[in-house]
Design a protein around this motif. Sequence first.
Motif, PDB file in Angstrom:
ATOM      1  N   CYS A 178     -59.933  49.629  -0.569  1.00 53.25           N
ATOM      2  CA  CYS A 178     -60.700  50.744   0.007  1.00 53.25           C
ATOM      3  C   CYS A 178     -62.194  50.561  -0.248  1.00 53.25           C
ATOM      4  CB  CYS A 178     -60.233  52.076  -0.572  1.00 53.25           C
ATOM      5  SG  CYS A 178     -58.548  52.516  -0.162  1.00 53.25           S
ATOM      6  N   GLN A 181     -63.939  52.742  -2.886  1.00 48.30           N
ATOM      7  CA  GLN A 181     -64.151  54.174  -2.679  1.00 48.30           C
ATOM      8  C   GLN A 181     -62.917  55.018  -2.979  1.00 48.30           C
ATOM      9  OE1 GLN A 181     -65.690  53.407   1.409  1.00 48.30           O
ATOM     10  NE2 GLN A 181     -67.394  54.715   0.822  1.00 48.30           N
ATOM     11  N   LYS A 190     -54.556  49.724   5.800  1.00 45.86           N
ATOM     12  CA  LYS A 190     -54.108  49.805   7.188  1.00 45.86           C
ATOM     13  C   LYS A 190     -53.300  48.570   7.559  1.00 45.86           C
ATOM     14  CE  LYS A 190     -55.840  50.277  11.931  1.00 45.86           C
ATOM     15  NZ  LYS A 190     -57.060  50.402  12.782  1.00 45.86           N
ATOM     16  N   GLN A 403     -73.514  52.825   0.883  1.00 46.45           N
ATOM     17  CA  GLN A 403     -72.093  52.976   1.206  1.00 46.45           C
ATOM     18  C   GLN A 403     -71.587  54.380   0.879  1.00 46.45           C
ATOM     19  OE1 GLN A 403     -69.596  49.653  -0.175  1.00 46.45           O
ATOM     20  NE2 GLN A 403     -67.853  51.056  -0.313  1.00 46.45           N
ATOM     21  N   GLU A 406     -70.401  56.420   3.830  1.00 43.65           N
ATOM     22  CA  GLU A 406     -69.406  55.834   4.727  1.00 43.65           C
ATOM     23  C   GLU A 406     -68.149  56.694   4.728  1.00 43.65           C
ATOM     24  OE1 GLU A 406     -68.363  51.841   3.981  1.00 43.65           O
ATOM     25  OE2 GLU A 406     -70.272  51.006   4.621  1.00 43.65           O
ATOM     26  N   ASN A 407     -67.557  56.849   5.893  1.00 46.11           N
ATOM     27  CA  ASN A 407     -66.320  57.617   6.046  1.00 46.11           C
ATOM     28  C   ASN A 407     -66.499  59.098   5.717  1.00 46.11           C
ATOM     29  OD1 ASN A 407     -64.905  55.144   6.592  1.00 46.11           O
ATOM     30  ND2 ASN A 407     -64.883  54.769   4.387  1.00 46.11           N
ATOM     31  N   ALA A 410     -69.197  60.959  11.098  1.00 42.99           N
ATOM     32  CA  ALA A 410     -68.841  60.101  12.223  1.00 42.99           C
ATOM     33  C   ALA A 410     -69.950  59.102  12.510  1.00 42.99           C
ATOM     34  CB  ALA A 410     -68.552  60.951  13.461  1.00 42.99           C
TER      35      ALA A 410
END
Length: 437
Positions: A178, A181, A190, A403, A406-407, A410
């Motif tokens: 990940c 994170q 995934k 970072q 991030e996520n 959007a």
Amino acid sequence: MACSATAQIIQPLSINSARSVDNSGACTKILSPSSFLGSTPRINKKLFAVNKSISSLARRPTIVFAVSSDVVKEKKLKSNSSLSNLLITKEEGLELYEDMYLGRAFEDMCAQMYYRGKMFGFVHLYNGQEAVSTGFIKLLKKEDCVVSTYRDHVHSLSKGVPAREVMSELFGKTTGCCRGQGGSMHMFSKEHNVLGGFAFIGEGIPVATGAAFTSKYKREVFKEDCDEVTLAFFGDGTCNNGQFFECLNMAALWKLPIVFVVENNLWAIGMSHVRATSDPQIWKKGPAFGMPGVHVDGMDVLKVREVAKEAIGRARRGEGPTLVECETYRFRGHSLADPDELRDPAEKAHYATRDPITALKKYIAENKLASEAELKAIDKKIDELVEDAVEFADRSPVPARNQLLENVFADPRGFGIGPDGKYRCEDPKFTEGTAQV
């Protein structure tokens, strides 16, 4: 003598019988029938008394094995729990042993790294429960999904996530699965269909149910050739939560391709399972929702594997969900921050003698599936693999400051990070109100 449901309220089924009857064979009444809901019933208080002398073992008189979608076979629970005499090939035996040894060696190394300050936050280890992860996950296809808990390192390894990626995630490095994170409790991949570890108990069960619904939808609506199965792992402490019951209902109602795997290690942090629930037999909740319920010795990888084959097979054939209660035991405290002072030392010593890896190793030797030299070669291979994972994680870079968002949004560049990767707030024009967004 048949009982009329409209004429009387029947005594709940006892644990050891299919029906409670009096000496005449008629069903026992608890409440006198009333002419309207507001009447006061006469209650037989003896029926609500609890026999405190019943031990937890005595309250587990049977194992229910699902043998098809329509048939449930009952087998008496034997007092001895030695490895079942199941036929496995040499290749299967070595695969099971290697995966279980990997889980144990990896977690032992995690303990070392945690106490050396290489890991932060809470770290929950899986020692002692390896038979459950290996027994189930090694039967899956790559397309199948796994949803885990905060005790998720070994589930990820069993599903094929490289040890380097799992260790790097624990170190909080960008090379983690990940990107550093997620940390210990939030493994996700995934590529390997590991749909996450979840820190709050029960929150992964709806995710797993949704994944199973996706598989069914692809097959029945989009007419895709899809036989994907989802495994939802969770502990005994979760089984009194609302998400558990709601998802059992939905899965049974829609015949979803999912297996609910309860890793009952008998303790929810410091709360004994038998003190926390009105009926400690979790598997019985399956038939209540119209799905098979199974109790299996979770310290025996071959027994777990036998049950897993049938449960996964049922799901893959479109026959619906199964609830499997694996009675297991963790060899360490709830987390590495837990001094583990609440459990009886005699209890811990008893389960230590039932180490699932030692038992499988003995089975392999007694059945001449592999030599001692072959098993030692696996040990050496895995020890080197884990050492390599630590070295890789240690030299990997920490996440860059940009970072952080991030996520989260959007479009991260429109919310605090500029095209150059720097925070917009560091631009003098930002505070002047003239920065371009």
